[in-house]
Design an enzyme around this catalytic site. Structure first.
Site, PDB file in Angstrom:
ATOM      1  N   THR A  95      94.901  36.010 -34.169  1.00 27.79           N
ATOM      2  CA  THR A  95      95.746  35.435 -32.906  1.00 27.79           C
ATOM      3  C   THR A  95      97.181  35.180 -33.419  1.00 27.79           C
ATOM      4  O   THR A  95      97.554  34.994 -34.635  1.00 27.79           O
ATOM      5  CB  THR A  95      95.213  34.247 -32.174  1.00 27.79           C
TER       6      THR A  95
ATOM      7  N   ASP B 188      83.541  39.286 -31.042  1.00 30.44           N
ATOM      8  CA  ASP B 188      83.611  37.888 -30.429  1.00 30.44           C
ATOM      9  C   ASP B 188      82.516  37.711 -29.588  1.00 30.44           C
ATOM     10  O   ASP B 188      82.324  36.651 -28.958  1.00 30.44           O
ATOM     11  CB  ASP B 188      84.898  37.555 -29.805  1.00 30.44           C
TER      12      ASP B 188
ATOM     13  N   ARG C   8      92.637  40.364 -21.811  1.00 29.97           N
ATOM     14  CA  ARG C   8      91.675  40.474 -23.153  1.00 29.97           C
ATOM     15  C   ARG C   8      91.150  41.998 -23.183  1.00 29.97           C
ATOM     16  O   ARG C   8      90.779  42.504 -21.959  1.00 29.97           O
ATOM     17  CB  ARG C   8      90.553  39.172 -22.882  1.00 29.97           C
TER      18      ARG C   8
ATOM     19  N   ASN D  13      92.291  40.248 -33.471  1.00 33.60           N
ATOM     20  CA  ASN D  13      91.279  39.407 -33.846  1.00 33.60           C
ATOM     21  C   ASN D  13      91.523  39.581 -35.431  1.00 33.60           C
ATOM     22  O   ASN D  13      92.255  38.572 -35.799  1.00 33.60           O
ATOM     23  CB  ASN D  13      89.790  40.358 -33.574  1.00 33.60           C
TER      24      ASN D  13
ATOM     25  N   GLY E  26      94.511  30.546 -34.628  1.00 35.83           N
ATOM     26  CA  GLY E  26      93.627  30.136 -35.760  1.00 35.83           C
ATOM     27  C   GLY E  26      92.291  30.160 -34.927  1.00 35.83           C
ATOM     28  O   GLY E  26      91.471  29.294 -35.418  1.00 35.83           O
TER      29      GLY E  26
ATOM     30  N   THR F 200      96.377  38.854 -29.651  1.00 37.22           N
ATOM     31  CA  THR F 200      95.328  39.246 -30.929  1.00 37.22           C
ATOM     32  C   THR F 200      94.673  40.641 -30.942  1.00 37.22           C
ATOM     33  O   THR F 200      94.555  41.042 -29.984  1.00 37.22           O
ATOM     34  CB  THR F 200      94.483  38.010 -31.077  1.00 37.22           C
TER      35      THR F 200
ATOM     36  N   SER G   2      87.069  33.808 -25.764  1.00 38.31           N
ATOM     37  CA  SER G   2      87.938  33.629 -26.706  1.00 38.31           C
ATOM     38  C   SER G   2      88.297  31.815 -26.634  1.00 38.31           C
ATOM     39  O   SER G   2      87.781  31.367 -25.622  1.00 38.31           O
ATOM     40  CB  SER G   2      89.135  34.127 -26.062  1.00 38.31           C
ATOM     41  N   SER G   3      88.547  31.638 -27.682  1.00 40.82           N
ATOM     42  CA  SER G   3      88.925  30.233 -27.727  1.00 40.82           C
ATOM     43  C   SER G   3      90.396  29.939 -27.393  1.00 40.82           C
ATOM     44  O   SER G   3      90.982  28.551 -27.548  1.00 40.82           O
ATOM     45  CB  SER G   3      88.879  29.803 -29.442  1.00 40.82           C
TER      46      SER G   3
END
Length: 660
Positions: free
Chosen positions: A470, A512, A177, A490, A562, A488, A540-541
């Site tokens: 993503t 984020d 990340r 973003n 998503g 990603t 992050s999700s």
């Protein structure tokens, strides 16, 4: 003076004004096209921006004002949200998916958004070098996706990868990340919240190349050189390719933006520079191609992170041009977070897989893998039901697990080292899941299923962040290895900062992070675990996941794109596979359901497909519902009696899998 890092100056420079203009002119995507334009900022913020713009001769305020419409979303949440994280394709699930979209391979498979990249990776890596493996292939696949679908991923961004090998000690999780520059601090967006989305201040230190190189060195086959993995993508960028539906539609949406910024984005413009290239046109990325060839010849990613190399210097100059604070030291000091994946057993002795322990491997670090495992632990307390998709009891269990998963996510944040912080250990503790299970069972007595009357009863610790964008792909090879990788930049086209010398499109991952002193509309404070800090990664999700059989063989390789819908989409895919015994084609094609606790409502992709009876039942349970444009994309591979069944989410992003 660095813009937005302190008080905004009275006179804004041209590039900042253009970026504000960009943000305000993009629209909500309805039925695949921008049929109505909606601002992404609150009326108060818009007025402040308009006041600033009035002193500028660069852009008439009236021109901007005509794009501004009242935000009519009824979620009750923060009005500074937006829908610029998904491509403008017509997206719709299907109850009758075409069987031709199920690809069956005997040796291996790649499930991704781009068939052209999957075919290139299989032909130029997995077949060309018989000893190569999934880790090798992931390098070429990721770089190709960033080359072609450059609106949502690329080497200017970052992500996560989970690798599984033949033995337990081979399993690996890499958090690559983006990191906050060392001059970052929690007050940096206090005077300009939009600066986290556009321009140089929004840029985090890119990590994708470092992550791919570390995967190659740690788990690559050793039978193929780094150069062999890079050159096919560099050649593609040099020769060019035909623009597909997704890229064509997204470029068209941003046409005014790129015409405004044509000096930096000339590669997306037509020969007369009066419009963007269209679907079916030929596009090349010579700058990125040349830069990748330099990395290929070097045999590593060192030039990208070398403060004395022209590549790093050019990137820093570009970010600085747009008021960024990332410097050469930030780039040279970047590192990835390598750990064992988070893991847990599910479905022990379950109805349809007797005496079988499935092992779930997912990402650690700043991802939401821990929240996914928390939800699976909750679901593991409930029985299988074949054909249970959208049945009353099973749907109730799934929705409540999603709400508790959102509560778990509110406790997550970046950390270093192998040891999990206490606030993350908490959500992985069986006692935490048991608390949720007791609540679910207590509110489902005698078939009378009721959701909790107030979201506060799910005990979220802080505001739940809402990441964006993503791209995901899944790979299995003929040696029993698997890769699940999500990457990603973003939002669409990231920060809108493109370096024309290196071809790098920079992320806006700083968006984020939580913003200090900015509680949401539900009075939840921003997470103390997710403030901008020097060298920190934003939450992050993302949750790339591999499910292993009791023999340690990959059984399901899955991930999604998503934003905040990633974890719920991965959860629903796993539940449909192992709780409802659904085939992978239907699992991905069927309409999905989403609940992230705040706003306190169910989001459904299609009311007609789900049906009035189900909607009525959900209403009786106490849920509020909203039909939404599909935003998540799932790409997965399933092991079915020794064959690889690969399905890409064609229904939402036109993806088609490839097998060999």
């Amino acid at each position: 003076m660095l813009l937005c890092n302190r008080k905004v100056p009275k006179t804004l420079n041209t590039c900042f004004i253009l970026h504000i203009f960009t943000l305000l002119t993009l629209g909500v995507l309805v039925s695949g096209m921008p049929s109505k334009m909606v601002s992404f900022a609150s009326q108060e913020t818009l007025q402040r921006i308009n006041n600033l713009l009035r002193g500028s001769a660069n852009r008439d305020v009236d021109i901007i004002a005509e794009y501004l419409k009242k935000d009519d979303d009824d979620d009750g949440g923060d009005k500074d949200h937006h829908n610029i994280d998904i491509d403008p394709l017509p997206r719709r699930p299907s109850l009758t998916p075409d069987r031709q979209l199920l690809k069956v391979g005997l040796h291996g498979a790649i499930s991704s958004d781009l068939e052209v990249c999957s075919n290139l990776t299989i032909n130029e890596v997995l077949l060309k070098f018989p000893g190569s493996n999934a880790a090798d292939a992931a390098v070429t696949q990721a770089l190709c996706k960033g080359m072609v679908n450059f609106f949502n991923s690329g080497i200017g961004g970052g992500g996560y990868v989970v690798f599984s090998g033949k033995d337990d000690e081979d399993h690996l999780s890499i958090d690559f990340r983006e990191k906050a520059p060392m001059d970052s601090h929690k007050f940096m967006f206090e005077n300009c919240s939009l600066c986290s989305k556009i321009g140089g201040l929004a840029v985090g230190v890119p990590g994708e190349l470092m992550g791919l190189y570390r995967l190659f060195k740690e788990r690559g086959s050793g039978q193929v050189d780094w150069r062999d993995l890079i050159e096919p993508v560099a050649k593609l960028g040099s020769v060019g390719w035909q623009i597909g539906e997704a890229l064509g539609a997204t470029l068209e949406l941003y046409e005014d933006v790129f015409l405004t910024l044509k000096e930096d984005w000339s590669f997306v413009l037509n020969s007369t520079h009066d419009g963007v290239l269209k679907e079916g046109d030929w596009i090349k990325r010579p700058a990125l191609s040349n830069m990748l060839m330099e990395l290929a010849k070097n045999g590593s990613v060192a030039p990208f992170y070398d403060p004395d190399h022209w590549i790093a210097k050019s990137m820093i100059d570009t970010v600085a041009k747009y008021n960024g604070i990332m410097n050469l030291q930030d780039v040279s000091s970047y590192d990835v977070h390598v750990t064992k994946p988070l893991s847990m057993k599910i479905r022990k002795g379950a109805n349809f897989i007797p005496d079988n322990d499935m092992t779930v491997l997912t990402s650690s670090g700043s991802s939401s893998g821990a929240a996914l495992l928390a939800a699976l632990r909750i679901m593991d307390n409930f029985q299988n039901q074949e054909g249970g998709d959208y049945e009353k009891e099973t749907t109730y269990h799934l929705l409540e697990s999603m709400k508790w998963m959102a509560s778990a996510r509110s406790r997550l944040g970046d950390f270093e080292g192998e040891a999990l912080p206490k606030h993350i250990e908490e959500v992985l503790d069986p006692e935490w899941a048991l608390k949720a299970v007791k609540s679910i069972k207590r509110n489902s007595q005698d078939g009378n299923f009721k959701t909790l009357e107030n979201w506060t009863l799910y005990d979220p610790a802080y505001d739940i962040n809402n990441p964006h964008g993503t791209a995901h792909f899944s790979i299995v090879d003929s040696h029993g290895n698997a890769v699940s990788l999500t990457t990603t930049i973003n939002l669409l086209f990231g920060s809108l900062v493109h370096d024309p010398k290196t071809g790098v499109i920079f992320n806006n991952e700083m968006d984020d992070f939580a913003q200090f002193n900015k509680s949401n509309s539900f009075e939840l404070a921003p997470s103390i675990y997710n403030f901008p800090e020097p060298g920190k990664r934003p939450l992050s999700s993302t949750a790339p996941t591999i499910v292993l059989s009791e023999l340690g063989i990959p059984d399901l390789v899955v991930g999604a794109s998503g934003g905040s819908r990633i974890t719920t989409s991965v959860l629903q895919t796993i539940v449909r596979t192992y709780w409802y015994n659904m085939p992978i084609l239907e699992t991905i094609a069927y309409p999905r359901i989403h609940h992230q606790l705040l706003p306190d409502r169910i989001e459904l992709e299609s009311f007609p497909m789900i049906g009035k009876a189900v909607l009525s039942t959900l209403k009786e349970m106490g849920y509020t519902m909203k039909e939404v444009f599909p935003k998540s994309v799932v790409n997965a591979i399933r092991n079915v009696r020794g064959e690889w069944h690969a399905v890409s989410d064609y229904w939402r992003k036109r993806g088609i899998s490839s097998v060999y």
